[in-house]
Design an enzyme around this catalytic site. Structure first.
Site, short mmCIF file in Angstrom:
data_model
loop_
_atom_site.label_atom_id
_atom_site.label_comp_id
_atom_site.label_asym_id
_atom_site.label_seq_id
_atom_site.Cartn_x
_atom_site.Cartn_y
_atom_site.Cartn_z
N HIS A 30 0.85 -1.31 0.08
CA HIS A 30 -0.04 0.13 -0.06
C HIS A 30 0.87 1.28 0.13
O HIS A 30 2.05 1.23 0.61
CB HIS A 30 -0.90 0.03 1.34
CG HIS A 30 -2.00 -1.23 1.23
ND1 HIS A 30 -2.95 -0.95 2.14
CD2 HIS A 30 -2.11 -2.09 0.52
CE1 HIS A 30 -3.80 -1.92 1.87
NE2 HIS A 30 -3.10 -2.57 0.84
N GLU A 47 0.88 3.80 1.60
CA GLU A 47 1.17 4.37 3.03
C GLU A 47 2.65 3.44 3.68
O GLU A 47 3.28 4.10 3.90
CB GLU A 47 0.17 4.12 4.06
CG GLU A 47 -1.20 4.96 3.82
CD GLU A 47 -2.29 4.11 2.96
OE1 GLU A 47 -2.07 3.52 1.98
OE2 GLU A 47 -3.32 4.03 3.46
N CYS A 70 -6.48 1.66 5.57
CA CYS A 70 -6.89 0.52 6.16
C CYS A 70 -6.39 0.28 7.73
O CYS A 70 -5.36 0.76 7.88
CB CYS A 70 -6.72 -0.76 5.43
SG CYS A 70 -4.88 -1.22 5.18
N CYS A 103 -2.64 -0.35 7.52
CA CYS A 103 -1.64 0.81 7.42
C CYS A 103 -1.84 1.73 8.60
O CYS A 103 -0.71 2.26 9.09
CB CYS A 103 -2.13 1.44 6.31
SG CYS A 103 -1.74 0.76 4.60
#
Length: 145
Positions: A50, A52, A80, A83
């Site tokens: 991801h 992040e 999410c 993260c």
């Protein structure tokens, strides 16, 4: 001051062109951008790639530390839980997101940053930005007939 929205939008559009879910993340410290990434889940064949997490890893390398105290993370879509918990672990000061994720967002569903059992509090802010919502809608519209 750096225009974080413009930088994130450019990164979101890169992700979209690469067939990635158009999410981008920027980390700044003292007004200086130290990391800027977009999702790379498809390219890396890694569901944890991801934006992040990639940006957090880059920022840790730049600062040569294991914590991101004094840093603010800007992300186009609400993080999410995976993260968000990483943000707690690295001791981020603040997270700002521009589109809500009502089906899996760490704040919308779980209020993760407000859980008093965690050892660090991350301040968070939601600033609705239509351009990020539009990019996400266009991306998913193209995938679904």
């Amino acid at each position: 001051m750096v225009d974080y929205i413009t930088l994130l939008l450019e990164e979101v559009r890169k992700a979209k062109k690469e067939g990635e879910v158009p999410v981008a993340c920027l980390i700044e410290k003292g007004g200086k951008v130290i990391a800027l990434r977009h999702n790379e889940v498809e390219r890396r064949k890694d569901p944890t790639a991801h934006a992040e997490l990639l940006a957090i890893r880059d920022a840790l390398k730049v600062l040569k530390t294991k914590y991101l105290r004094g840093c603010t993370l800007y992300v186009s879509l609400e993080p999410c839980p995976m993260c968000a918990f990483a943000m707690v672990l690295v001791r981020l000061d603040k997270v700002v997101f521009f589109a809500q994720e009502r089906r899996g967002g760490a704040m919308s569903l779980y209020s993760l940053f407000e859980d008093e059992r965690l050892n660090h509090r991350v301040i968070w802010e939601y600033r609705r930005e239509e351009s990020f919502l539009k990019e996400l809608k266009e991306f998913f519209k193209g995938l679904r007939p």
